[in-house]
Design a protein around this motif. Structure first.
Motif, PDB file in Angstrom:
ATOM      1  N   THR A   4       0.141  17.406  -6.291  1.00 21.65           N
ATOM      2  CA  THR A   4      -0.710  18.488  -6.753  1.00 21.65           C
ATOM      3  C   THR A   4      -0.428  19.807  -6.031  1.00 21.65           C
ATOM      4  N   GLN A   5       0.317  19.744  -4.942  1.00 25.11           N
ATOM      5  CA  GLN A   5       0.652  20.952  -4.175  1.00 25.11           C
ATOM      6  C   GLN A   5       1.795  21.683  -4.865  1.00 25.11           C
ATOM      7  N   ALA A   6       1.532  22.874  -5.394  1.00 22.04           N
ATOM      8  CA  ALA A   6       2.522  23.616  -6.171  1.00 22.04           C
ATOM      9  C   ALA A   6       3.662  24.163  -5.315  1.00 22.04           C
ATOM     10  N   ASP A   7       3.369  24.656  -4.125  1.00 21.62           N
ATOM     11  CA  ASP A   7       4.379  25.322  -3.300  1.00 21.62           C
ATOM     12  C   ASP A   7       4.764  24.436  -2.109  1.00 21.62           C
ATOM     13  N   ALA A   8       5.835  23.675  -2.278  1.00 22.82           N
ATOM     14  CA  ALA A   8       6.283  22.755  -1.222  1.00 22.82           C
ATOM     15  C   ALA A   8       6.743  23.510   0.016  1.00 22.82           C
ATOM     16  N   MET A  62       0.825  -1.186   0.000  1.00 25.76           N
ATOM     17  CA  MET A  62       0.000   0.000   0.000  1.00 25.76           C
ATOM     18  C   MET A  62       0.871   1.253   0.000  1.00 25.76           C
ATOM     19  N   TRP A  63       1.945   1.254   0.785  1.00 23.38           N
ATOM     20  CA  TRP A  63       2.811   2.433   0.861  1.00 23.38           C
ATOM     21  C   TRP A  63       3.408   2.763  -0.498  1.00 23.38           C
ATOM     22  N   GLU A  64       3.902   1.765  -1.222  1.00 24.59           N
ATOM     23  CA  GLU A  64       4.486   2.028  -2.543  1.00 24.59           C
ATOM     24  C   GLU A  64       3.456   2.625  -3.481  1.00 24.59           C
ATOM     25  N   TYR A  65       2.238   2.170  -3.421  1.00 24.47           N
ATOM     26  CA  TYR A  65       1.181   2.732  -4.247  1.00 24.47           C
ATOM     27  C   TYR A  65       0.909   4.184  -3.843  1.00 24.47           C
ATOM     28  N   ALA A  66       0.840   4.456  -2.546  1.00 25.83           N
ATOM     29  CA  ALA A  66       0.541   5.804  -2.049  1.00 25.83           C
ATOM     30  C   ALA A  66       1.630   6.800  -2.421  1.00 25.83           C
ATOM     31  N   THR A  67       2.880   6.386  -2.405  1.00 25.38           N
ATOM     32  CA  THR A  67       3.960   7.337  -2.686  1.00 25.38           C
ATOM     33  C   THR A  67       3.933   7.846  -4.118  1.00 25.38           C
ATOM     34  N   SER A  68       3.243   7.176  -5.007  1.00 28.00           N
ATOM     35  CA  SER A  68       3.153   7.685  -6.374  1.00 28.00           C
ATOM     36  C   SER A  68       2.375   8.995  -6.428  1.00 28.00           C
ATOM     37  N   SER A  69       1.580   9.278  -5.401  1.00 25.85           N
ATOM     38  CA  SER A  69       0.823  10.524  -5.328  1.00 25.85           C
ATOM     39  C   SER A  69       1.561  11.630  -4.573  1.00 25.85           C
ATOM     40  N   PHE A  70       2.724  11.288  -4.012  1.00 25.42           N
ATOM     41  CA  PHE A  70       3.467  12.237  -3.189  1.00 25.42           C
ATOM     42  C   PHE A  70       4.863  12.475  -3.752  1.00 25.42           C
ATOM     43  N   ARG A  71       5.477  13.573  -3.314  1.00 25.46           N
ATOM     44  CA  ARG A  71       6.885  13.833  -3.616  1.00 25.46           C
ATOM     45  C   ARG A  71       7.604  14.161  -2.312  1.00 25.46           C
ATOM     46  N   LEU A  72       8.803  13.665  -2.189  1.00 27.64           N
ATOM     47  CA  LEU A  72       9.626  13.911  -1.007  1.00 27.64           C
ATOM     48  C   LEU A  72      10.125  15.348  -1.050  1.00 27.64           C
ATOM     49  N   VAL A  73       9.914  16.101   0.044  1.00 30.81           N
ATOM     50  CA  VAL A  73      10.303  17.515   0.049  1.00 30.81           C
ATOM     51  C   VAL A  73      11.223  17.902   1.196  1.00 30.81           C
ATOM     52  N   ALA A  74      11.298  17.072   2.248  1.00 32.87           N
ATOM     53  CA  ALA A  74      12.116  17.469   3.401  1.00 32.87           C
ATOM     54  C   ALA A  74      12.309  16.296   4.355  1.00 32.87           C
ATOM     55  N   GLY A  75      13.202  16.527   5.307  1.00 33.11           N
ATOM     56  CA  GLY A  75      13.413  15.604   6.412  1.00 33.11           C
ATOM     57  C   GLY A  75      13.246  16.364   7.713  1.00 33.11           C
ATOM     58  N   LEU A  76      12.780  15.678   8.737  1.00 32.73           N
ATOM     59  CA  LEU A  76      12.626  16.279  10.068  1.00 32.73           C
ATOM     60  C   LEU A  76      13.418  15.472  11.081  1.00 32.73           C
ATOM     61  N   SER A  77      13.972  16.153  12.083  1.00 32.61           N
ATOM     62  CA  SER A  77      14.800  15.480  13.080  1.00 32.61           C
ATOM     63  C   SER A  77      14.031  14.747  14.169  1.00 32.61           C
ATOM     64  N   PRO A  78      12.856  15.209  14.619  1.00 28.21           N
ATOM     65  CA  PRO A  78      12.166  14.441  15.654  1.00 28.21           C
ATOM     66  C   PRO A  78      11.747  13.067  15.130  1.00 28.21           C
ATOM     67  N   SER A  79      11.575  12.127  16.039  1.00 27.24           N
ATOM     68  CA  SER A  79      11.185  10.768  15.642  1.00 27.24           C
ATOM     69  C   SER A  79       9.764  10.759  15.077  1.00 27.24           C
TER      70      SER A  79
END
Length: 113
Positions: A72-76, A1-18
């Motif tokens: 679909t979010q233009a401004d990351a 399911m996760w692999e399917y869902a990521t096709s709709s998303f783009r990686l934009v950042a990392g966060l330090s908290p767990s």
């Protein structure tokens, strides 16, 4: 399911908290999935009509939690600001930022003044 869902998303950042800390602040349930590199814990949610996902690959040498935003979010950057505000965190929590097209910038080990 996760692999399917990521096709709709783009990686934009990392966060330090767990992931557990971030999920608790937003009252999210974390689900375990699988991708090519192994087990992944993830949570998907919406804030102010922006779709987000947070993920953490089990066994990754990097402790960063990945922040994903809907394609679909233009401004990351604006989306990341919405997420940080909801989390009650500042930009100091961001460990890297960017995208596949422009490249990622390491904000933890960048130039020091």
């Amino acid at each position: 399911m996760w692999e399917y869902a990521t096709s709709s998303f783009r990686l934009v950042a990392g966060l330090s908290p767990s992931l557990d800390v971030l999920a608790a602040r937003l009252r999210l349930d974390v689900e375990r999935g699988w991708e090519d590199l192994g087990r992944v814990d993830a949570a998907m949610f919406r804030i102010q009509e922006i779709d987000f996902a947070l993920s953490r690959l089990e066994g990754s040498p990097s402790p960063d939690v990945f922040v994903w935003v809907s394609r679909t979010q233009a401004d990351a950057n604006a989306a990341l600001d919405v997420l940080l505000a909801a989390l009650g965190m500042g930009r100091e929590a961001v460990t890297f930022q960017g995208d596949v097209e422009t490249g990622f910038v390491d904000l933890q080990n960048g130039p020091k003044a």
